[in-house]
Design a protein around this motif. Structure first.
Motif, PDB file in Angstrom:
ATOM      1  N   GLU A  99      -7.717   6.695  -3.256  1.00  0.00           N
ATOM      2  CA  GLU A  99      -8.820   8.044  -3.702  1.00  0.00           C
ATOM      3  C   GLU A  99      -9.835   7.739  -2.552  1.00  0.00           C
ATOM      4  OE1 GLU A  99      -9.773   8.726  -7.724  1.00  0.00           O
ATOM      5  OE2 GLU A  99     -11.066  10.274  -6.875  1.00  0.00           O
ATOM      6  N   SER A 103      -9.796  -3.012  -4.619  1.00  0.00           N
ATOM      7  CA  SER A 103      -9.727  -3.305  -6.173  1.00  0.00           C
ATOM      8  C   SER A 103      -8.307  -3.602  -6.206  1.00  0.00           C
ATOM      9  CB  SER A 103      -9.989  -2.071  -6.763  1.00  0.00           C
ATOM     10  OG  SER A 103      -8.754  -1.189  -6.543  1.00  0.00           O
ATOM     11  N   ARG A 104      -8.183  -3.848  -7.586  1.00  0.00           N
ATOM     12  CA  ARG A 104      -6.594  -4.008  -7.902  1.00  0.00           C
ATOM     13  C   ARG A 104      -5.653  -2.989  -8.293  1.00  0.00           C
ATOM     14  NH1 ARG A 104      -5.481  -9.516  -9.211  1.00  0.00           N
ATOM     15  NH2 ARG A 104      -7.102 -10.901  -8.833  1.00  0.00           N
ATOM     16  N   ASN A 105      -6.319  -1.743  -8.081  1.00  0.00           N
ATOM     17  CA  ASN A 105      -5.773  -0.439  -8.292  1.00  0.00           C
ATOM     18  C   ASN A 105      -5.358   0.300  -7.049  1.00  0.00           C
ATOM     19  OD1 ASN A 105      -5.192   2.031  -9.145  1.00  0.00           O
ATOM     20  ND2 ASN A 105      -6.301   2.023 -11.041  1.00  0.00           N
ATOM     21  N   PRO A 106      -4.510   0.259  -6.762  1.00  0.00           N
ATOM     22  CA  PRO A 106      -3.871   1.036  -5.325  1.00  0.00           C
ATOM     23  C   PRO A 106      -4.503   2.661  -5.288  1.00  0.00           C
ATOM     24  CG  PRO A 106      -2.007  -0.264  -5.737  1.00  0.00           C
ATOM     25  CD  PRO A 106      -3.137  -0.260  -7.328  1.00  0.00           C
ATOM     26  N   ARG A 107      -4.217   3.149  -6.443  1.00  0.00           N
ATOM     27  CA  ARG A 107      -4.462   4.508  -6.604  1.00  0.00           C
ATOM     28  C   ARG A 107      -5.867   4.734  -6.370  1.00  0.00           C
ATOM     29  NH1 ARG A 107      -3.453   8.796 -11.663  1.00  0.00           N
ATOM     30  NH2 ARG A 107      -5.468   8.268 -11.933  1.00  0.00           N
ATOM     31  N   ASP A 108      -6.797   4.202  -6.922  1.00  0.00           N
ATOM     32  CA  ASP A 108      -8.330   4.071  -6.745  1.00  0.00           C
ATOM     33  C   ASP A 108      -8.504   3.837  -5.259  1.00  0.00           C
ATOM     34  OD1 ASP A 108      -8.524   4.506  -9.387  1.00  0.00           O
ATOM     35  OD2 ASP A 108      -9.522   2.530  -9.895  1.00  0.00           O
ATOM     36  N   ASP A 109      -8.049   2.973  -4.656  1.00  0.00           N
ATOM     37  CA  ASP A 109      -8.162   2.592  -3.160  1.00  0.00           C
ATOM     38  C   ASP A 109      -8.005   3.845  -2.367  1.00  0.00           C
ATOM     39  OD1 ASP A 109      -9.189   0.233  -4.061  1.00  0.00           O
ATOM     40  OD2 ASP A 109      -7.181  -1.057  -3.586  1.00  0.00           O
ATOM     41  N   LEU A 164       3.035   3.851  -3.329  1.00  0.00           N
ATOM     42  CA  LEU A 164       2.537   4.977  -4.218  1.00  0.00           C
ATOM     43  C   LEU A 164       2.945   6.192  -3.489  1.00  0.00           C
ATOM     44  CD1 LEU A 164      -1.144   4.562  -5.198  1.00  0.00           C
ATOM     45  CD2 LEU A 164       0.836   5.178  -6.719  1.00  0.00           C
ATOM     46  N   HIS A 187       0.820  -1.152   0.013  1.00  0.00           N
ATOM     47  CA  HIS A 187      -0.007   0.253   0.091  1.00  0.00           C
ATOM     48  C   HIS A 187       0.719   1.148   0.088  1.00  0.00           C
ATOM     49  CE1 HIS A 187      -2.994  -2.569   0.874  1.00  0.00           C
ATOM     50  NE2 HIS A 187      -2.803  -2.962   2.086  1.00  0.00           N
TER      51      HIS A 187
END
Ligand SMILES: [Zn+2]
Length: 194
Positions: A173, A165-171, A5, A2
């Motif tokens: 956010e 999700s598989r997208n840490p940036r979305d998570d 990013l 995590h």
């Protein structure tokens, strides 16, 4: 992980854009006196972010009423800064979450990752585990989680709820947008028990 990013400068530009969105909507709402709000940003010197974080990413977006006799300052929510705290919101959250779980990370390791000493990280744990559950914010928002989150497992329980999700940036956010209301003045106010 995590945390990777948080070391990425591009992520901080992304978060700055979200803060710009918050500032824009606060500006459109105007001052409570009816006056127009003007940009009155200021620089901060945040810790825990990547090396070489551009100066613009250290800008706390803030507004000021232009009406003579009011001149009230209004600082909108942020996905980067937690009130007046020196460390970045995501760092304060993640370091405390990584102390929990079946294999908690050692203070020394977290200190190296985030540049904070053990006493600072221990204070962040107290913030999330003891103070945060008592805030007005949490008393209202906890109802959004079905099944209910285990308060004894905060902030790890929030990490698990948002990192789906598989997208840490979305998570990140979604999590940081969720937490943004606590970043303003009074945002960490404790609910009055009845
Ligand atoms: Zn005003």
């Amino acid at each position: 992980m995590h945390g990777s990013l948080l070391r990425d400068v591009a992520f901080w530009w992304f978060l700055l854009d979200i803060d710009r969105e918050f500032a824009q909507s606060a500006r459109e709402n105007g001052c409570s006196c009816g006056g127009h709000l003007h940009a009155s940003n200021y620089f901060r010197n945040p810790r825990g972010g990547p090396d070489g974080l551009p100066k613009e990413c250290c800008l706390r977006l803030s507004l000021c009423c232009g009406r003579e006799g009011c001149r009230k300052r209004l600082t909108p929510p942020s996905v980067r800064f937690l009130g007046a705290k020196v460390y970045l919101l995501s760092v304060i959250f993640l370091a405390a979450a990584m102390r929990q779980g079946p294999s908690p990370r050692a203070m020394r390791e977290l200190g190296t990752l985030f540049g904070a000493d053990r006493r600072t990280i221990a204070r962040w744990q107290v913030l999330w585990q003891e103070h945060f559950p008592q805030t007005r914010f949490w008393r209202v928002e906890r109802a959004c989680f079905v099944p209910a989150l285990d308060v004894a497992s905060l902030p790890q329980a929030l990490l698990q709820a948002f990192f789906t999700s598989r997208n840490p940036r979305d998570d990140w956010e979604r999590l940081l947008r969720f937490l943004a209301p606590i970043t303003i003045a009074g945002g960490l106010a404790v609910a009055i028990r009845r």
